[in-house]
Design a protein around this motif. Structure first.
Motif, PDB file in Angstrom:
ATOM      1  N   SER A 267      40.704  54.565  57.257  1.00  0.00           N
ATOM      2  CA  SER A 267      39.936  53.332  57.226  1.00  0.00           C
ATOM      3  C   SER A 267      40.221  52.577  55.935  1.00  0.00           C
ATOM      4  N   ARG A 268      40.021  51.272  55.974  1.00  0.00           N
ATOM      5  CA  ARG A 268      40.267  50.462  54.786  1.00  0.00           C
ATOM      6  C   ARG A 268      39.376  50.897  53.621  1.00  0.00           C
ATOM      7  N   GLU A 269      38.119  51.226  53.925  1.00  0.00           N
ATOM      8  CA  GLU A 269      37.200  51.644  52.864  1.00  0.00           C
ATOM      9  C   GLU A 269      37.712  52.892  52.144  1.00  0.00           C
ATOM     10  N   ASN A 270      38.211  53.847  52.913  1.00  0.00           N
ATOM     11  CA  ASN A 270      38.710  55.070  52.294  1.00  0.00           C
ATOM     12  C   ASN A 270      39.994  54.815  51.501  1.00  0.00           C
ATOM     13  N   LEU A 271      40.840  53.927  52.006  1.00  0.00           N
ATOM     14  CA  LEU A 271      42.084  53.638  51.292  1.00  0.00           C
ATOM     15  C   LEU A 271      41.803  52.878  50.005  1.00  0.00           C
ATOM     16  N   VAL A 272      40.809  52.023  50.023  1.00  0.00           N
ATOM     17  CA  VAL A 272      40.435  51.331  48.788  1.00  0.00           C
ATOM     18  C   VAL A 272      39.874  52.332  47.784  1.00  0.00           C
ATOM     19  N   ALA A 273      39.018  53.236  48.270  1.00  0.00           N
ATOM     20  CA  ALA A 273      38.425  54.231  47.378  1.00  0.00           C
ATOM     21  C   ALA A 273      39.469  55.166  46.792  1.00  0.00           C
ATOM     22  N   ALA A 274      40.530  55.458  47.558  1.00  0.00           N
ATOM     23  CA  ALA A 274      41.582  56.357  47.087  1.00  0.00           C
ATOM     24  C   ALA A 274      42.625  55.646  46.237  1.00  0.00           C
ATOM     25  N   GLY A 275      42.521  54.327  46.118  1.00  0.00           N
ATOM     26  CA  GLY A 275      43.485  53.586  45.326  1.00  0.00           C
ATOM     27  C   GLY A 275      44.737  53.188  46.068  1.00  0.00           C
ATOM     28  N   VAL A 276      44.797  53.445  47.382  1.00  0.00           N
ATOM     29  CA  VAL A 276      45.975  53.056  48.167  1.00  0.00           C
ATOM     30  C   VAL A 276      46.057  51.534  48.277  1.00  0.00           C
ATOM     31  N   ILE A 277      44.931  50.916  48.596  1.00  0.00           N
ATOM     32  CA  ILE A 277      44.867  49.453  48.666  1.00  0.00           C
ATOM     33  C   ILE A 277      44.258  48.953  47.365  1.00  0.00           C
ATOM     34  N   PRO A 278      45.030  48.257  46.550  1.00  0.00           N
ATOM     35  CA  PRO A 278      44.488  47.780  45.277  1.00  0.00           C
ATOM     36  C   PRO A 278      43.502  46.646  45.505  1.00  0.00           C
ATOM     37  N   VAL A 279      42.463  46.654  44.731  1.00  0.00           N
ATOM     38  CA  VAL A 279      41.441  45.612  44.809  1.00  0.00           C
ATOM     39  C   VAL A 279      41.450  44.844  43.495  1.00  0.00           C
ATOM     40  N   PRO A 280      41.574  43.514  43.533  1.00  0.00           N
ATOM     41  CA  PRO A 280      41.587  42.741  42.280  1.00  0.00           C
ATOM     42  C   PRO A 280      40.227  42.797  41.602  1.00  0.00           C
ATOM     43  N   PRO A 281      40.190  42.665  40.303  1.00  0.00           N
ATOM     44  CA  PRO A 281      38.900  42.648  39.606  1.00  0.00           C
ATOM     45  C   PRO A 281      38.118  41.402  39.976  1.00  0.00           C
ATOM     46  N   PRO A 282      36.801  41.432  39.825  1.00  0.00           N
ATOM     47  CA  PRO A 282      36.000  40.240  40.156  1.00  0.00           C
ATOM     48  C   PRO A 282      36.399  39.069  39.274  1.00  0.00           C
ATOM     49  N   PRO A 283      36.331  37.847  39.809  1.00  0.00           N
ATOM     50  CA  PRO A 283      36.743  36.686  39.015  1.00  0.00           C
ATOM     51  C   PRO A 283      35.833  36.478  37.811  1.00  0.00           C
ATOM     52  N   ARG A 284      36.419  35.977  36.762  1.00  0.00           N
ATOM     53  CA  ARG A 284      35.650  35.679  35.557  1.00  0.00           C
ATOM     54  C   ARG A 284      35.175  34.235  35.605  1.00  0.00           C
ATOM     55  N   TRP A 285      33.864  34.067  35.782  1.00  0.00           N
ATOM     56  CA  TRP A 285      33.312  32.716  35.835  1.00  0.00           C
ATOM     57  C   TRP A 285      33.197  32.163  34.416  1.00  0.00           C
ATOM     58  N   PRO A 286      33.364  30.839  34.225  1.00  0.00           N
ATOM     59  CA  PRO A 286      33.227  30.260  32.872  1.00  0.00           C
ATOM     60  C   PRO A 286      31.798  30.398  32.365  1.00  0.00           C
ATOM     61  N   ARG A 287      31.656  30.750  31.111  1.00  0.00           N
ATOM     62  CA  ARG A 287      30.326  30.922  30.535  1.00  0.00           C
ATOM     63  C   ARG A 287      29.609  29.573  30.460  1.00  0.00           C
ATOM     64  N   PRO A 288      28.306  29.569  30.733  1.00  0.00           N
ATOM     65  CA  PRO A 288      27.573  28.294  30.649  1.00  0.00           C
ATOM     66  C   PRO A 288      27.543  27.789  29.204  1.00  0.00           C
ATOM     67  N   ALA A 289      27.491  26.455  29.083  1.00  0.00           N
ATOM     68  CA  ALA A 289      27.488  25.849  27.750  1.00  0.00           C
ATOM     69  C   ALA A 289      26.224  26.212  26.998  1.00  0.00           C
TER      70      ALA A 289
END
Length: 309
Positions: A267-289
């Motif tokens: 399953s995709r969930e297991n492959l992601v957990a095992a590192g087979v399918i790489p997952v990008p890090p969450p996007p970095r939102w710009p800090r509020p002024a």
């Protein structure tokens, strides 16, 4: 399009399965580009029959993986890349897809004509029916239900070239000799016949000698099956569908496969957990002024504050 079955068994071998490796932490994310087909003699892919799309094939630590969806029907798509016939012995979860035997490379397979493409959609039930390949929980897989759970989660294709008939040797014409009367006497003809017979005997002896190593290789070709933990996803014995095949003969050029392709799945969930399918890090939102320490940056001195009254 009709498929043709190979009906002569040769040396037995097995494709081993190994357990998934855990993901190691990495500081830098490097996106991978999955392929959809692998193989040289034949290009092998896995097709989601619901969408018609070829599933991405991920390479991870020397192995190929696809992500399946529980309940989805799939097919093994094979394209003969050669200008000659190729036989493909196919297995799913360590089971031959034609005979239902515990898979070995010397068993029955499908024969593909030059440049031919076909989808193998299920377990062969007869010359006109299959039971569809369907992703399911490992415990509901056909292999597990028939007491063979050790190799659930792997698709294998062993490919063989066809032995081409050797052209007959050119006839041996002895150099003629004249007898004492200036002609070609009967004794010379008898000697020619005897020489030809001895040549045939030597050829037959040579063929017997060459067959002995082949027989020895066949008897020693059995490989021990290696057990592995069962992945969480397997292939069920799905609903019956119409699929016609015919039979043909095929003589392998050698007893061992010319190429073996192995694709593991889960399953995709297991492959992601095992590192087979790489997952990008969450996007970095710009800090509020926030408050600025120098909002005006005007030259001068500190003025008095305004009066309160």
């Amino acid at each position: 399009m009709k498929r043709r079955l190979f009906s002569t068994a040769l040396a037995l071998s097995a494709v081993a399965s190994f357990s998934a490796c855990a993901q190691t932490s990495e500081r830098t994310y490097v996106p991978s580009t999955p392929s959809s087909r692998i193989g040289s003699l034949m290009q092998i892919s896995v097709v989601d029959r619901g969408t018609g799309a070829e599933l991405p094939i991920y390479r991870h630590r020397g192995e190929y993986w696809v992500a399946g969806r529980p309940g989805a029907r799939y097919a093994i798509r094979a394209r003969n890349a050669m200008g000659e016939r190729i036989m493909a012995v196919m297995s799913v979860d360590g089971v031959n897809v034609i005979t239902g035997e515990t898979a070995g490379v010397g068993q029955n397979g499908y024969v593909f004509s030059a440049r031919e493409r076909s989808d193998i959609t299920g377990w062969r039930k007869s010359d006109s029916q299959i039971a569809a390949f369907e992703f399911a929980a490992a415990g509901n897989s056909y292999a597990s239900r028939t007491g063979r759970p050790d190799d659930v989660g792997v698709i294998g294709v062993a490919m063989f070239r066809e032995r081409m008939p050797e052209p007959p040797p050119p006839p041996i014409t002895p150099f003629p000799r004249r007898d004492e009367y200036g002609g070609y006497g009967p004794e010379r003809e008898r000697r020619s016949e005897s020489s030809s017979y001895q040549g045939d005997a030597r050829a037959k002896a040579g063929a017997a000698d060459s067959a002995a190593p082949a027989a020895a290789a066949e008897s020693s070709g059995n490989l021990a099956r290696q057990s592995a933990p069962s992945p969480s996803l397997g292939t069920a014995h799905g609903r019956r569908e119409t699929s016609y095949v015919g039979k043909t003969t095929f003589e392998r050029a050698q007893s061992s496969p010319d190429e073996v392709v192995r694709i593991r799945y889960d399953s995709r969930e297991n492959l992601v957990a095992a590192g087979v399918i790489p997952v990008p890090p969450p996007p970095r939102w710009p800090r509020p002024a926030g408050p600025s320490p120098f909002p005006g940056s005007e030259p001068g001195y500190v003025p008095d504050p305004p009066s309160r009254y």
